[in-house]
Design a protein around this motif. Structure first.
Motif: not given
Length: 373
Positions: A6, A133, A137, A139, A141-142, A161
């Motif tokens: 993240l 998140v 979820t 990676e 999508e983030v 987030f």
């Protein structure tokens, strides 16, 4: 997802915030990489402070900072978000990482339920774009969310987030400790013994849980205690309100270092009003222990000097049980506002329980007891 990932996706190099158990993996990762480093990572006193601190970083560097917090901190951040960051004012962009306690459908403690219900609404009302998140979820999508956020940030707006339970994982192990020997639960047992049937207002977190279990172990009623399970930093102000209007009875406030730091202005108000029947005990373990043990700045400040400067006529610090008992008895015997800092180790029983009464029952029983005094 991994906390490290993240951080990599966001791509910032300055983080500030107030620790949260939902974000423990993130906090532990930041502590393992940076520790407390003014250039890259600062744990602030409250969420409004860290938002303002991040704004200063942006003004100095032109780069977007990251602010992390539990969703209970949204209340503290609203003022700087609305009157400083907003694009109708200074248009200062930043990324928030917010632990979603009380997420609808996920069991949580009573102080988090309503806050969880309004978390996303408050962000929307503050014109902060958000992305949730969760455990599932990905990676990708983030990454997509962060790509969308970059356009928002470029326009001088903010983004968040919102982190669900168990969504961040795989932080390195970080050990949090100090050199103090006194254990908080034992400290609370000594306070309970001396306070007798005096009302106690206790602060957020494990201190209130340990007070509840101490009463249960002693076979005592819980009516003597108001457990401030939420509203971190406000126990001493609640105690002041009670003390002023129950001036015929000794009132105790069991506080913590992180809570005192969060709203230290309360000490100035206490010192100015000097309620003769209030004893303010601050259990200082130099840590945000309830949410993981991350450090506060309490190791490097002098609470006794601060209390005296705020007008407390009596202020002492103890680090041994013999001295604690002596100062508790002295405070109870005098008719003056008293402050006792107690140096404390980090740690609690692994089987420490939670109050078995509801918050509403706690309030009703405490009020009934006060009324009878």
């Amino acid at each position: 997802m991994r906390a490290e990932k993240l951080i990599e996706i966001i791509g910032a190099d300055f983080y500030t915030g107030v620790p949260d158990s939902q974000l423990k993996a993130l906090c532990d990762y930041l502590m393992s990489v940076y520790g407390i480093d003014p250039k890259h990572h600062i744990i602030a006193a409250n969420e409004g402070c860290c938002t303002a601190l991040a704004a200063g970083y942006y003004l100095a560097t032109g780069k977007v900072p990251v602010v992390y917090m539990q969703n209970s901190g949204e209340g503290n951040m609203i003022n700087p978000v609305a009157s400083l960051l907003n694009d109708k004012v200074y248009a200062i962009p930043m990324v928030f990482i917010i632990g979603w306690r009380g997420e609808p459908g996920i069991h949580d403690e009573p102080q988090h339920i309503y806050q969880g219900e309004v978390t996303l609404k408050l962000l929307k009302d503050m014109d902060i774009a958000s992305f949730i998140v969760g455990r599932e979820t990905t990676e990708d999508e983030v990454k997509k969310a962060m790509s969308d956020f970059r356009d928002i940030l470029a326009s001088g707006k903010d983004a968040a987030f919102v982190i669900g339970k168990g969504a961040l994982t795989d932080a390195p192990e970080v050990e949090y400790k100090n050199h103090n020997s006194m254990v908080r639960e034992e400290i609370i047992r000594h306070i309970v013994k001396v306070s007798g049937e005096d009302p106690i207002i206790s602060t957020t977190g494990k201190a209130s849980r340990e007070l509840f279990e101490t009463r249960a172990a002693n076979g005592q009623s819980h009516k003597y205690d108001f457990l401030t399970v939420g509203s971190m930093g406000h126990a001493s102000s609640i105690a002041l309100g009670v003390a002023i209007h129950k001036s015929n009875r000794r009132i105790w406030c069991v506080d913590g270092d992180g809570a005192v730091l969060m709203h230290m202005g309360s000490m100035a108000v206490l010192g100015a009003n000097k309620p003769k029947n209030l004893i303010h005990v601050v259990i200082n373990n130099e840590a945000h222990e309830t949410v993981g043990g991350m450090p506060t700045v309490a190791k490097s400040i002098d609470f006794v000097a601060i209390a005296k400067a705020c007008g407390y006529p009596n202020a002492v610090c103890v680090d041994r049980f013999e001295d604690l008992d002596k100062e508790l008895e002295a405070a109870k015997s005098r008719s003056e506002l008293s402050f006792i800092e107690v140096k404390c180790s980090i740690g609690a029983r692994k089987d420490l329980g939670r109050p078995t009464t509801t918050a509403l029952e706690n309030k009703q029983n405490f009020m009934a007891y006060l009324k009878a005094l």
